[in-house]
Design a protein around this motif. Sequence first.
Motif, PDB file in Angstrom:
ATOM      1  N   GLY A   7      63.924  -0.866   2.495  1.00 47.55           N
ATOM      2  CA  GLY A   7      63.971  -2.317   2.236  1.00 47.55           C
ATOM      3  C   GLY A   7      62.561  -3.459   1.406  1.00 47.55           C
ATOM      4  N   GLN A   8      61.687  -2.890   1.672  1.00 44.06           N
ATOM      5  CA  GLN A   8      60.283  -2.929   1.488  1.00 44.06           C
ATOM      6  C   GLN A   8      60.143  -3.017  -0.030  1.00 44.06           C
ATOM      7  OE1 GLN A   8      57.891  -4.476   2.351  1.00 44.06           O
ATOM      8  NE2 GLN A   8      57.495  -3.593   4.135  1.00 44.06           N
ATOM      9  N   VAL A   9      61.242  -2.036  -0.822  1.00 40.96           N
ATOM     10  CA  VAL A   9      61.592  -2.114  -2.039  1.00 40.96           C
ATOM     11  C   VAL A   9      61.860  -4.298  -2.470  1.00 40.96           C
ATOM     12  CG1 VAL A   9      63.070  -2.014  -4.215  1.00 40.96           C
ATOM     13  CG2 VAL A   9      62.899  -0.029  -2.973  1.00 40.96           C
ATOM     14  N   VAL A  10      62.640  -4.296  -1.969  1.00 40.84           N
ATOM     15  CA  VAL A  10      62.402  -6.093  -2.491  1.00 40.84           C
ATOM     16  C   VAL A  10      62.138  -6.535  -1.216  1.00 40.84           C
ATOM     17  CG1 VAL A  10      65.233  -5.945  -3.345  1.00 40.84           C
ATOM     18  CG2 VAL A  10      64.888  -5.399  -0.422  1.00 40.84           C
ATOM     19  N   PHE A  11      60.896  -6.157   0.117  1.00 42.15           N
ATOM     20  CA  PHE A  11      59.691  -7.458   0.652  1.00 42.15           C
ATOM     21  C   PHE A  11      60.925  -7.486   1.978  1.00 42.15           C
ATOM     22  CE2 PHE A  11      59.420  -8.202  -4.070  1.00 42.15           C
ATOM     23  CZ  PHE A  11      57.850  -8.105  -4.384  1.00 42.15           C
ATOM     24  N   GLN A 112      50.229  -5.067  -4.917  1.00 38.14           N
ATOM     25  CA  GLN A 112      49.993  -3.613  -6.042  1.00 38.14           C
ATOM     26  C   GLN A 112      51.692  -3.394  -6.709  1.00 38.14           C
ATOM     27  OE1 GLN A 112      50.357   0.576  -4.348  1.00 38.14           O
ATOM     28  NE2 GLN A 112      48.618  -0.134  -3.413  1.00 38.14           N
ATOM     29  N   TRP A 113      52.231  -4.036  -5.958  1.00 40.68           N
ATOM     30  CA  TRP A 113      53.624  -4.269  -6.325  1.00 40.68           C
ATOM     31  C   TRP A 113      54.785  -3.266  -6.711  1.00 40.68           C
ATOM     32  CZ3 TRP A 113      54.497  -9.071  -4.425  1.00 40.68           C
ATOM     33  CH2 TRP A 113      53.639 -10.140  -5.629  1.00 40.68           C
ATOM     34  N   PHE A 224      67.196  -7.722 -13.551  1.00 40.72           N
ATOM     35  CA  PHE A 224      66.105  -6.946 -12.220  1.00 40.72           C
ATOM     36  C   PHE A 224      65.101  -7.127 -12.034  1.00 40.72           C
ATOM     37  CE2 PHE A 224      65.935  -3.794 -15.617  1.00 40.72           C
ATOM     38  CZ  PHE A 224      64.454  -3.379 -15.661  1.00 40.72           C
ATOM     39  N   ASN A 225      64.272  -7.650 -13.391  1.00 43.19           N
ATOM     40  CA  ASN A 225      62.778  -8.036 -13.701  1.00 43.19           C
ATOM     41  C   ASN A 225      63.048  -8.935 -12.824  1.00 43.19           C
ATOM     42  OD1 ASN A 225      61.014  -5.566 -13.891  1.00 43.19           O
ATOM     43  ND2 ASN A 225      62.757  -5.336 -15.889  1.00 43.19           N
ATOM     44  N   PRO A 226      63.575 -10.401 -13.196  1.00 48.99           N
ATOM     45  CA  PRO A 226      63.707 -11.881 -12.970  1.00 48.99           C
ATOM     46  C   PRO A 226      63.895 -12.339 -11.067  1.00 48.99           C
ATOM     47  CG  PRO A 226      64.355 -11.668 -15.587  1.00 48.99           C
ATOM     48  CD  PRO A 226      64.501 -10.422 -14.760  1.00 48.99           C
ATOM     49  N   ALA A 227      64.918 -10.854 -11.369  1.00 43.86           N
ATOM     50  CA  ALA A 227      64.729 -10.615  -9.836  1.00 43.86           C
ATOM     51  C   ALA A 227      64.334 -10.811  -9.094  1.00 43.86           C
ATOM     52  CB  ALA A 227      66.141 -10.367  -9.414  1.00 43.86           C
ATOM     53  N   LEU A 228      63.069  -9.402  -9.169  1.00 43.26           N
ATOM     54  CA  LEU A 228      61.940  -9.152  -8.122  1.00 43.26           C
ATOM     55  C   LEU A 228      61.043 -10.733  -8.483  1.00 43.26           C
ATOM     56  CD1 LEU A 228      61.665  -5.562  -9.444  1.00 43.26           C
ATOM     57  CD2 LEU A 228      62.513  -6.939  -7.090  1.00 43.26           C
ATOM     58  N   THR A 229      60.756 -10.943  -9.444  1.00 39.61           N
ATOM     59  CA  THR A 229      59.913 -12.505  -9.967  1.00 39.61           C
ATOM     60  C   THR A 229      60.342 -13.365  -8.862  1.00 39.61           C
ATOM     61  OG1 THR A 229      59.478 -11.548 -12.105  1.00 39.61           O
ATOM     62  CG2 THR A 229      58.282 -13.538 -11.314  1.00 39.61           C
ATOM     63  N   SER A 230      61.881 -13.495  -8.998  1.00 34.86           N
ATOM     64  CA  SER A 230      62.130 -15.147  -8.086  1.00 34.86           C
ATOM     65  C   SER A 230      61.279 -14.215  -6.280  1.00 34.86           C
ATOM     66  CB  SER A 230      63.469 -15.406  -8.605  1.00 34.86           C
ATOM     67  OG  SER A 230      63.744 -16.067  -7.586  1.00 34.86           O
ATOM     68  N   CYS A 275      61.658   0.235 -16.931  1.00 38.04           N
ATOM     69  CA  CYS A 275      61.048   0.223 -15.207  1.00 38.04           C
ATOM     70  C   CYS A 275      60.756  -1.695 -15.070  1.00 38.04           C
ATOM     71  CB  CYS A 275      60.082   1.579 -14.367  1.00 38.04           C
ATOM     72  SG  CYS A 275      60.336   2.454 -14.638  1.00 38.04           S
ATOM     73  N   THR A 276      59.738  -1.403 -14.126  1.00 37.64           N
ATOM     74  CA  THR A 276      59.733  -2.644 -13.048  1.00 37.64           C
ATOM     75  C   THR A 276      58.350  -3.121 -13.364  1.00 37.64           C
ATOM     76  OG1 THR A 276      59.021  -1.982 -11.484  1.00 37.64           O
ATOM     77  CG2 THR A 276      61.026  -2.149 -11.497  1.00 37.64           C
ATOM     78  N   LEU A 277      57.666  -2.635 -14.798  1.00 38.31           N
ATOM     79  CA  LEU A 277      56.758  -2.941 -14.887  1.00 38.31           C
ATOM     80  C   LEU A 277      56.324  -4.944 -15.139  1.00 38.31           C
ATOM     81  CD1 LEU A 277      55.640  -0.546 -17.660  1.00 38.31           C
ATOM     82  CD2 LEU A 277      54.269  -1.509 -15.471  1.00 38.31           C
TER      83      LEU A 277
END
Length: 279
Positions: A7-11, A112-113, A224-230, A275-277
């Motif tokens: 779950g913590q992958v997506v906080f 540190q994401w 996926f990177n914009p999704a994580l950022t949002s 990746c998610t950089l």
Amino acid sequence: QALRGLGQVVFCNSPASGVLIGAGLLWADPCLAALAATGCVSATAAARVAGFDTGAVSAGLFGYNGALVGCAFAVFLGFEYMEPAMAATAAGGAASALVTLRLGKVLTAVPQWTLAFNATAISALLWARRSSAPSAAPATAESAAPARGAAEMSLGERCSSSLTGVSQIFVVNDAISGALMLAGIAAYSAGAAAATLLGSAVGAGAGAAWGADAEDVKAGLWGFNPALTSLAVSIFFVPLGFSPFVLACGGAVASAAATVVISGALREALEVPSCTLPF
């Protein structure tokens, strides 16, 4: 603890979120799900044995990078058999826990994401590529000559791309898997789930505006990177008083732009995925 790590992958500090995310991984690829679980358990166990902060370990904060390492190894390393894949993932997961601890001591002022995941996975991919015969560059969000532009995508494809953008957080290309993962986020916070879907949709839209290949956008590589950022904006920045919608959309667009630059540079220089950089 391992479920919280997923779950913590997506906080999301919630075992229920971990269950739904795990279900999404199983739906898409049981082998990938097994390696994600292996990486998460290995990272959590390594942190526990090493005596790292008990509260952080229990909250899954040492496990999520290991889970992502397992997902990346499943997709990019191309193991023929599960035994070496699981052994490598267990080692990579444990290593990610050590990197997480080290980064935590350096990045005291900011989160540190997924930096520990990126450091571990990209290092392993570099070693693997240099130890094997040259291969084609990995897929990135940038495409030099699209066969079909993203602007030509149908409405159904656009909707599906928003869900695959969510699933690609875990290196999975599957809309149903993305829906299950989104449900996992919603089990923790409906607002966070909405922000995640919004970010993925904005990323797909940015890909269309850029003239990206429709297949890249459909596969969620722009989302996926914009999704994580949002998502991160919705969890960490909104309480500071910023306008949530504007900040989430702006962050998603910036992340999509960063994806083009970073993925292109890594592809040309090192032949590894970003990746998610960009997030």
